[in-house]
Scaffold this active site. Structure first.
Site, PDB file in Angstrom:
ATOM      1  N   CYS A 148       0.897  -1.101  -0.775  1.00  0.00           N
ATOM      2  CA  CYS A 148      -0.415  -0.322   0.143  1.00  0.00           C
ATOM      3  C   CYS A 148       0.862   1.166   0.092  1.00  0.00           C
ATOM      4  O   CYS A 148       0.821   2.086  -0.668  1.00  0.00           O
ATOM      5  CB  CYS A 148      -0.820   0.007   1.042  1.00  0.00           C
ATOM      6  SG  CYS A 148      -2.418  -1.558   1.599  1.00  0.00           S
ATOM      7  N   CYS A 200      -1.624  -1.208  11.210  1.00  0.00           N
ATOM      8  CA  CYS A 200      -2.077  -1.565   9.549  1.00  0.00           C
ATOM      9  C   CYS A 200      -1.895  -3.144   9.934  1.00  0.00           C
ATOM     10  O   CYS A 200      -2.623  -3.155   9.224  1.00  0.00           O
ATOM     11  CB  CYS A 200      -0.349  -1.061   8.989  1.00  0.00           C
ATOM     12  SG  CYS A 200      -0.182   0.943   8.944  1.00  0.00           S
TER      13      CYS A 200
END
Lengths: 191, 263
Positions: free
Chosen positions: B177, B224
């Site tokens: 990401c 995360c």
């Protein structure tokens, strides 16, 4: 005694995978990961050989790796027992639009129920592609194992990772393709 | 303590009206700036992060723990008691523990060594408050994290490899990401560019106005993992320090914005 014979091929397969699969985690990285705690380590150290390849090549596979990689990913795809790749679009709706299930809307535009993200391509009016066998198969396979088409991409390999059952993936395919589906009859929500 | 509770009241009031008024900008940095301004106007110049800073200062200076000592002799890398600018220089190697430590783990080390707390007695919320206090003394200071010691070089290299590692049922990996899809949105916030945008790592610890939480980089990293259904590394553990070291080196030269104020 017969049970032992049955175990032998499994053990051999395990050895073969262990020895031939590429590895990203060497002894030092393993030690670092173990310092993160038991459950963290259990999860990361189970890295599969294909995940290792994406890690080694930082998500951009070189040409010589690409072909065999895609072929191996294709081999993992399984289909619903009844062979139908389009299920019930209403059940697909629930999967597509639920964070803890498909979570599809987070990355794709197209849902009339949730504002879509732009990490993935827009799927707005996806059903315009029709419902030919080829379109159904492509859609199903991309959801089951996206790495068979887009190696190392961020999208979850829903079938391969055990996140959705083949029948559930068929429901999502129906949500995307069925002309009667809300996905195709109602306007997509956008930012 | 009176000032402390006045702060609590003002901030609670301001936060409430903030939630009522919330209207979003498209650029997250501009949006945060707008929210910050609104909050400052409503609270008479006080931010929620000021509250944590104040609480952290009290905890830092109070004589506490089995050894009845304050943390004022704690060495964050510029000498005992020297706090200015230290956050921009962490993680770094410390000779006394023979470990590379980040802000969180160094606070923990001093709570154990100077105050005599047992590791299991250390309160996470106290560490966060103390981190906010120390961060407030590094505001506007530059990020200068240069791995020179062999231990630092090694951990940097491992942090980089961990950053690119993919694993788990969702094939999770930081770089997927934060390198490949920077600027794109999955949900509300666009992915920050951890390799090129120096602001990305230079505003931690930060107050998150969207959920009213005080986070250090460790909380950010753990979230995360959790967001992608992965078990997170333990607080104060080496994987967190390695990732922080890797990210802070990318932020070298940035002027720190501390404590951060983000969505």
């Amino acid at each position: 005694m017969r049970r032992i014979y049955l175990l032998i091929p499994l053990v051999l397969l395990g050895l073969a995978l262990g020895q031939t699969g590429p590895s990203y985690i060497d002894a030092e990285l393993q030690r670092l990961i173990q310092a993160g705690g038991q459950s963290y380590a259990n999860s990361l150290l189970k890295q599969a050989p294909d995940q290792a390849l994406c890690s080694i090549h930082r998500n951009k596979l070189p040409a010589d790796v690409l072909g065999p990689f895609i072929e191996a990913q294709r081999q993992t795809i399984k289909y619903p027992a009844d062979g139908k790749l389009m299920g019930d679009w209403k059940q697909g709706d629930a999967i597509f639009n639920t964070l803890a299930r498909g979570n599809c809307f987070s990355c794709h535009v197209g849902s009339p129920r949730n504002i879509g993200g732009n990490v993935g391509p827009s799927l707005e009016k996806y059903g315009q592609r029709g419902t030919s066998e080829a379109v159904q198969k492509y859609t199903y396979e991309v959801i089951y194992n996206t790495w068979a088409y887009f190696p190392c991409t961020v999208m979850y390999r829903f079938g391969h990772g055990g996140l959705l059952k083949p029948e559930e993936i068929a429901h999502v395919v129906a949500y995307l393709l069925d002309p009667a589906s809300d996905f195709n009859t109602k306007p997509a929500l956008k930012r | 303590m009176g000032r402390f509770w006045r702060l609590v009241g003002a901030v609670a009031l301001a936060l409430f009206s903030l939630m009522v008024l919330a209207q979003e900008e498209d650029d997250p940095a501009k949006e945060a700036e707008k929210q910050k301004k609104q909050l400052l106007e409503q609270s008479g110049g006080i931010l929620p992060s000021d509250l944590y800073v104040e609480q952290g200062e009290q905890l830092f200076k109070a004589k506490r723990g089995p050894k009845n000592a304050s943390l004022e002799a704690c060495d964050f890398g510029r000498g005992p008691g020297k706090l200015e600018g230290v956050v921009g220089r962490l993680p770094r190697y410390f000779f006394d523990t023979r470990r590379v430590e980040d802000l969180d783990s160094r606070i923990r080390t001093c709570m154990i060594r100077l105050q005599g707390f047992k590791p299991e007695e250390i309160s996470r919320s106290e560490v966060v408050a103390i981190a906010f206090y120390i961060a407030s003394l590094s505001n506007e200071q530059p990020v200068v994290v240069r791995p020179l010691m062999p231990q630092e070089k090694k951990l940097y290299e491992l942090g980089e490899r961990l950053f690119y590692l993919r694993a788990g049922p969702r094939d999770m990996g930081c770089a997927t990401c934060h390198v490949t899809y920077v600027g794109k949105r999955a949900g509300v916030l666009p992915y920050s560019d951890l390799l090129k945008d120096k602001r990305a790592a230079s505003h931690w610890p930060a107050f998150r106005y969207s959920n009213d939480q005080a986070w250090t980089m460790a909380d950010r990293i753990r979230a995360c993992y959790a967001n992608l259904g992965m078990p997170a590394p333990d607080f104060y553990s080496e994987p967190i320090i390695a990732l922080t070291l890797f990210m802070n080196v990318q932020a070298n030269g940035a002027r720190m914005d501390l404590p951060g104020f983000i969505r």
